[in-house]
Design a protein around this motif. Structure first.
Motif, PDB file in Angstrom:
ATOM      1  N   LEU A 124      -1.035  11.051   2.018  1.00  0.00           N
ATOM      2  CA  LEU A 124      -2.293  10.640   2.666  1.00  0.00           C
ATOM      3  C   LEU A 124      -2.213   9.149   3.002  1.00  0.00           C
ATOM      4  CD1 LEU A 124      -5.297  11.181   3.458  1.00  0.00           C
ATOM      5  CD2 LEU A 124      -5.896  10.414   1.160  1.00  0.00           C
ATOM      6  N   PRO A 125      -2.314   8.794   4.299  1.00  0.00           N
ATOM      7  CA  PRO A 125      -2.217   7.375   4.658  1.00  0.00           C
ATOM      8  C   PRO A 125      -3.311   6.544   3.969  1.00  0.00           C
ATOM      9  CG  PRO A 125      -2.116   8.740   6.624  1.00  0.00           C
ATOM     10  CD  PRO A 125      -2.480   9.650   5.480  1.00  0.00           C
ATOM     11  N   ALA A 126      -2.930   5.350   3.551  1.00  0.00           N
ATOM     12  CA  ALA A 126      -3.929   4.390   3.078  1.00  0.00           C
ATOM     13  C   ALA A 126      -4.734   3.922   4.291  1.00  0.00           C
ATOM     14  CB  ALA A 126      -3.244   3.209   2.402  1.00  0.00           C
ATOM     15  N   GLU A 127      -5.965   3.465   4.047  1.00  0.00           N
ATOM     16  CA  GLU A 127      -6.832   2.970   5.146  1.00  0.00           C
ATOM     17  C   GLU A 127      -6.294   1.590   5.557  1.00  0.00           C
ATOM     18  OE1 GLU A 127      -8.964   3.001   7.670  1.00  0.00           O
ATOM     19  OE2 GLU A 127     -10.882   3.508   6.698  1.00  0.00           O
ATOM     20  N   MET A 128      -5.410   1.567   6.576  1.00  0.00           N
ATOM     21  CA  MET A 128      -4.595   0.382   6.856  1.00  0.00           C
ATOM     22  C   MET A 128      -5.298  -0.700   7.673  1.00  0.00           C
ATOM     23  SD  MET A 128      -1.678   0.537   5.288  1.00  0.00           S
ATOM     24  CE  MET A 128      -0.643  -0.663   6.140  1.00  0.00           C
ATOM     25  N   ASP A 129      -6.195  -0.344   8.614  1.00  0.00           N
ATOM     26  CA  ASP A 129      -6.772  -1.380   9.484  1.00  0.00           C
ATOM     27  C   ASP A 129      -7.442  -2.504   8.687  1.00  0.00           C
ATOM     28  OD1 ASP A 129      -5.774  -0.330  11.806  1.00  0.00           O
ATOM     29  OD2 ASP A 129      -7.641   0.658  12.427  1.00  0.00           O
ATOM     30  N   PRO A 130      -8.353  -2.192   7.736  1.00  0.00           N
ATOM     31  CA  PRO A 130      -8.964  -3.291   6.965  1.00  0.00           C
ATOM     32  C   PRO A 130      -7.947  -4.043   6.094  1.00  0.00           C
ATOM     33  CG  PRO A 130     -10.023  -1.157   6.452  1.00  0.00           C
ATOM     34  CD  PRO A 130      -8.939  -0.883   7.435  1.00  0.00           C
TER      35      PRO A 130
ATOM     36  N   PRO B 140       0.862  -1.182   0.000  1.00  0.00           N
ATOM     37  CA  PRO B 140       0.000   0.000   0.000  1.00  0.00           C
ATOM     38  C   PRO B 140       0.905   1.241   0.000  1.00  0.00           C
ATOM     39  CG  PRO B 140      -0.352  -1.376   1.963  1.00  0.00           C
ATOM     40  CD  PRO B 140       0.919  -1.807   1.326  1.00  0.00           C
ATOM     41  N   VAL B 141       0.576   2.211  -0.840  1.00  0.00           N
ATOM     42  CA  VAL B 141       1.347   3.450  -0.914  1.00  0.00           C
ATOM     43  C   VAL B 141       0.540   4.554  -0.235  1.00  0.00           C
ATOM     44  CG1 VAL B 141       2.393   5.145  -2.481  1.00  0.00           C
ATOM     45  CG2 VAL B 141       2.364   2.720  -3.112  1.00  0.00           C
ATOM     46  N   HIS B 142       1.182   5.313   0.646  1.00  0.00           N
ATOM     47  CA  HIS B 142       0.515   6.478   1.257  1.00  0.00           C
ATOM     48  C   HIS B 142       0.718   7.643   0.288  1.00  0.00           C
ATOM     49  CE1 HIS B 142       0.269   3.884   4.704  1.00  0.00           C
ATOM     50  NE2 HIS B 142       1.556   3.944   4.966  1.00  0.00           N
ATOM     51  N   LEU B 143      -0.086   7.617  -0.784  1.00  0.00           N
ATOM     52  CA  LEU B 143       0.187   8.499  -1.919  1.00  0.00           C
ATOM     53  C   LEU B 143      -0.066   9.969  -1.594  1.00  0.00           C
ATOM     54  CD1 LEU B 143       1.118   8.062  -4.924  1.00  0.00           C
ATOM     55  CD2 LEU B 143      -1.265   8.502  -5.531  1.00  0.00           C
ATOM     56  N   TYR B 144       0.838  10.793  -2.021  1.00  0.00           N
ATOM     57  CA  TYR B 144       0.813  12.251  -1.801  1.00  0.00           C
ATOM     58  C   TYR B 144       0.937  12.596  -0.306  1.00  0.00           C
ATOM     59  CZ  TYR B 144      -1.386  11.962  -6.468  1.00  0.00           C
ATOM     60  OH  TYR B 144      -1.691  11.678  -7.787  1.00  0.00           O
TER      61      TYR B 144
ATOM     62  N   HIS C 123       6.418  10.895   5.494  1.00  0.00           N
ATOM     63  CA  HIS C 123       7.151  11.100   6.749  1.00  0.00           C
ATOM     64  C   HIS C 123       6.313  11.941   7.703  1.00  0.00           C
ATOM     65  CE1 HIS C 123       9.795  10.912   3.230  1.00  0.00           C
ATOM     66  NE2 HIS C 123      10.719  10.334   3.974  1.00  0.00           N
ATOM     67  N   GLY C 124       5.908  11.354   8.812  1.00  0.00           N
ATOM     68  CA  GLY C 124       5.141  12.108   9.813  1.00  0.00           C
ATOM     69  C   GLY C 124       3.636  12.038   9.639  1.00  0.00           C
ATOM     70  N   ALA C 125       3.160  11.439   8.549  1.00  0.00           N
ATOM     71  CA  ALA C 125       1.712  11.316   8.352  1.00  0.00           C
ATOM     72  C   ALA C 125       1.127  10.371   9.402  1.00  0.00           C
ATOM     73  CB  ALA C 125       1.410  10.774   6.954  1.00  0.00           C
ATOM     74  N   GLU C 126      -0.102  10.650   9.826  1.00  0.00           N
ATOM     75  CA  GLU C 126      -0.726   9.819  10.857  1.00  0.00           C
ATOM     76  C   GLU C 126      -2.014   9.181  10.364  1.00  0.00           C
ATOM     77  OE1 GLU C 126       0.938  12.341  14.686  1.00  0.00           O
ATOM     78  OE2 GLU C 126      -1.235  12.096  14.431  1.00  0.00           O
ATOM     79  N   TYR C 127      -2.172   7.915  10.780  1.00  0.00           N
ATOM     80  CA  TYR C 127      -3.378   7.148  10.504  1.00  0.00           C
ATOM     81  C   TYR C 127      -4.022   6.812  11.837  1.00  0.00           C
ATOM     82  CZ  TYR C 127      -6.276   3.098   9.404  1.00  0.00           C
ATOM     83  OH  TYR C 127      -7.318   2.223   9.304  1.00  0.00           O
ATOM     84  N   ARG C 128      -5.222   7.320  12.082  1.00  0.00           N
ATOM     85  CA  ARG C 128      -5.910   7.102  13.362  1.00  0.00           C
ATOM     86  C   ARG C 128      -4.976   7.352  14.545  1.00  0.00           C
ATOM     87  NH1 ARG C 128     -10.828   5.347  11.874  1.00  0.00           N
ATOM     88  NH2 ARG C 128     -10.958   4.230   9.903  1.00  0.00           N
TER      89      ARG C 128
ATOM     90  N   SER D  11      -4.124  12.286   9.094  1.00  0.00           N
ATOM     91  CA  SER D  11      -3.366  13.536   9.162  1.00  0.00           C
ATOM     92  C   SER D  11      -2.237  13.412   8.138  1.00  0.00           C
ATOM     93  CB  SER D  11      -2.825  13.728  10.584  1.00  0.00           C
ATOM     94  OG  SER D  11      -1.983  14.851  10.614  1.00  0.00           O
ATOM     95  N   PRO D  12      -2.447  13.976   6.928  1.00  0.00           N
ATOM     96  CA  PRO D  12      -1.474  13.778   5.842  1.00  0.00           C
ATOM     97  C   PRO D  12      -0.177  14.546   6.089  1.00  0.00           C
ATOM     98  CG  PRO D  12      -3.621  14.559   4.993  1.00  0.00           C
ATOM     99  CD  PRO D  12      -3.611  14.753   6.465  1.00  0.00           C
ATOM    100  N   SER D  13       0.883  14.115   5.422  1.00  0.00           N
ATOM    101  CA  SER D  13       2.163  14.839   5.510  1.00  0.00           C
ATOM    102  C   SER D  13       2.241  15.942   4.456  1.00  0.00           C
ATOM    103  CB  SER D  13       3.322  13.867   5.307  1.00  0.00           C
ATOM    104  OG  SER D  13       3.241  13.290   4.007  1.00  0.00           O
TER     105      SER D  13
END
Ligand SMILES: *Cc1c(COP(=O)(O)O)cnc(C)c1O
Length: 382
Positions: free
Chosen positions: A153-159, A147-151, A179-184, A296-298
């Motif tokens: 923006l984190p991919a929806e990782m839990d599912p 999965p790529v956190h493109l631009y 770098h530094g982007a947050e997912y939940r 929370s995108p980087s």
């Protein structure tokens, strides 16, 4: 053009001839020049250039930043992806699911280990792949997903992780833009089995040349990557794996240690710019990026969409505003991948995105006036 928009000594001809650059690398370097000079000078005084104390310290600091127990720095982001897959035992006969709309490095790493990249069309809103789309693209020989956190923006990782757990798949995050982007509330980089990072100069954390890293909570995986980056060698002239030479050097590690200390502050400035764009760009021809509430995108890049993208780019250029297309041709339509035989139209969302996306200026060094000028320029398009 108004004087407030002149970049004066900050013009970087190799990056952009336009008054408002897409990303101002030179301003970033100059802001930290004294600290960087001192850190390089310390390496010169020591004259230990490969696998020394700077790399050791950077690996420790970056693991902590990414919320992972291990970080192994390597020569590039491509190398981080490649060694991550290789250390997980992915190779010939294996399929690896990859987004259809990523930078080609994501695919090339899969090819480099002898596996086959299997493209997955992204979600048209987030531009990232979803667990549902991945699940329906699954082949009998699928062993891994990138999965790529493109631009940024984190991919929806839990599912994705839930599905991977069920099927016993290896998940390698491509965090090169995040770098530094947050997912939940959690930083990306320890959400999958491992994450690959790039320190290419334009990235949120950029070296003065090439660099990359793999972060992971898996001690055995980290140890294999540590061997693979250095000729498969645990101690000099002992070789337990067929490794390669892909080491971050001491000078880059020293520079990255300096820049890592400023990353959160610089990401906060990116966020301020993004919030102004999201609030103030109002043009029925322009579609703005979407950040779900849990993300929370980087803000590596700020990507708008426009059905008349090329006209928009020309309009901005005429006003001195630089822009770029991330990416104009998806990997499955590149000459390098004609062997996979994917026809035009095979991945319609990725193809439509490649025709509509445009990245407008973004970075920690955009002035308020520059942001206002970009907003006004985009709003004046029509
Ligand atoms: C930059 C990038 C890479 C490759 O990193 P390099 O350090 O240039 O090899 C891989 N994936 C994505 C999504 C990137 O943006």
């Amino acid at each position: 053009m108004q004087t407030g928009l002149q970049r004066g000594k900050h013009v970087e001809p190799s990056e952009s001839e336009l008054p408002i650059p897409l990303i101002d690398i030179r301003a970033a370097t100059l802001e930290l020049k004294r600290e960087i000079d001192d850190s390089i000078s310390a390496v010169l005084d020591r004259s230990h250039f490969i696998l020394g104390p700077e790399v050791e310290e950077f690996d420790r600091a970056f693991a902590s930043y990414a919320g992972a127990s291990h970080s192994v720095s390597v020569g590039s982001g491509l190398s981080a992806l490649h060694l991550g897959l290789s250390a997980a035992g992915i190779g010939p006969g294996d399929d690896v699911l990859v987004p259809a709309n990523t930078f080609i490095a994501t695919w090339l790493a899969v090819s480099e280990v002898g596996a086959r990249p299997v493209p997955v069309d992204p979600d048209a809103t987030t531009c990232n792949v979803t667990a549902a789309a991945l699940e329906s693209a699954m082949t009998p020989t699928t062993r891994a997903i990138i999965p790529v956190h493109l631009y940024g923006l984190p991919a929806e990782m839990d599912p994705i992780m839930e599905m991977a757990g069920r099927r016993g798949l290896f998940i390698l995050e491509d965090a090169a833009q995040a770098h530094g982007a947050e997912y939940r509330g959690r930083r990306v980089g320890s959400l999958g089995n491992a994450a690959a990072w790039s320190f290419y100069p334009t990235k949120n954390l950029g070296a003065l040349g090439d660099g990359g890293a793999v972060t992971t909570n898996d001690v055995a995986l980290a140890e294999r990557i540590r061997l693979l980056r250095n000729y498969g060698s645990p101690t000099k002239y002992v070789h337990t794996l067929k490794g390669t030479n892909s080491r971050l050097d001491e000078i880059q590690a020293a520079v990255l240690r300096v820049k890592l200390r400023h990353l959160d502050e610089w990401n906060a400035r990116r966020k301020t710019v993004a919030e102004r764009y999201l609030r103030q760009i109002q043009n029925p021809l322009i579609r703005l990026p979407v950040a779900p509430s849990w993300a929370s995108p980087s803000w590596y890049v700020f990507v708008v969409r426009c059905p008349r993208r090329d006209d928009l780019q020309a309009h901005l250029k005429a006003r001195g505003v630089d822009s770029m297309i991330h990416y104009p041709v998806p990997p499955h339509r590149q000459g390098a991948y004609t062997d996979l035989g994917h026809a035009e139209g095979a991945f319609p969302v990725a193809e439509r995105l490649s025709a509509e996306v445009l990245s407008i200026p973004m970075g920690p060094h955009l002035s308020d006036e520059q942001v206002q000028f970009v907003v006004d320029s985009v709003n004046a398009f029509g």
